[in-house]
Design an enzyme around this catalytic site. Structure first.
Site, PDB file in Angstrom:
ATOM      1  N   GLY A  61     -27.801  61.160 -30.913  1.00 24.00           N
ATOM      2  CA  GLY A  61     -27.710  59.964 -32.244  1.00 24.00           C
ATOM      3  C   GLY A  61     -29.697  59.357 -31.766  1.00 24.00           C
ATOM      4  O   GLY A  61     -29.713  59.142 -33.099  1.00 24.00           O
ATOM      5  N   CYS A  62     -30.271  60.365 -31.029  1.00 22.02           N
ATOM      6  CA  CYS A  62     -31.497  59.903 -30.524  1.00 22.02           C
ATOM      7  C   CYS A  62     -32.261  60.387 -32.213  1.00 22.02           C
ATOM      8  O   CYS A  62     -33.116  60.017 -32.549  1.00 22.02           O
ATOM      9  CB  CYS A  62     -32.296  60.094 -29.735  1.00 22.02           C
ATOM     10  SG  CYS A  62     -31.097  59.639 -28.248  1.00 22.02           S
TER      11      CYS A  62
END
Length: 153
Positions: A46-47
């Site tokens: 996600g990052c």
């Protein structure tokens, strides 16, 4: 933990080193807006999607008069690898003790996982938009672009 800051609040003083050891301070922005995004951890899926979304819109964000700074609790070596692997053109600030995260009141998810929150701060140091969404990293770019458009209007 400080209360979560909201639109209209003054942003706390920012003074942290980036991945290359350069000090980044809010008072160095010379009236530019700042997109400050807190993310949980370098190189997680996600990052990475979030960081790459900001990378892909970096020229647009700069054209709108904004700087972009990412912030996590990872160390400078981790940030250097992350930035190099994904060609990130903006600084990643090292917030080892999570002092800046706490100053902004970024909530932890389930009390454990550092939250994912983006702040759009105007040239006067006032928070104009806050977006908190742990799961949809790329949405943070869309929200930041829209908030900057509204600031320009």
């Amino acid at each position: 933990m400080a209360r979560a800051l909201v639109a209209g609040d003054r942003a706390p003083q920012i003074a942290l080193s980036d991945q290359n050891g350069n000090e980044r301070r809010g008072d160095q922005l010379d009236g530019k807006a700042l997109v400050l995004f807190f993310y949980p951890k370098d190189d997680t899926p996600g990052c990475t999607m979030e960081a790459c979304a900001f990378r892909d819109s970096y020229a647009d964000l700069q054209a709108m008069g904004a700087e972009v700074w990412g912030v996590s609790g990872d160390d400078s070596a981790s940030h250097q690898r992350f930035a190099a692997r994904h060609n990130l053109p903006y600084p990643l600030l090292v917030d080892r003790g999570n002092g800046l995260r706490k100053a902004f009141g970024v909530p932890a998810v389930l009390g454990l996982l550092p939250g994912r929150v983006t702040y759009v701060i105007d040239g006067e140091g006032v928070i104009r938009h806050v977006f908190n969404n742990l799961l949809d990293g790329p949405a943070h770019r869309r929200e930041a672009l829209e908030a900057l458009r509204q600031l320009q209007a």
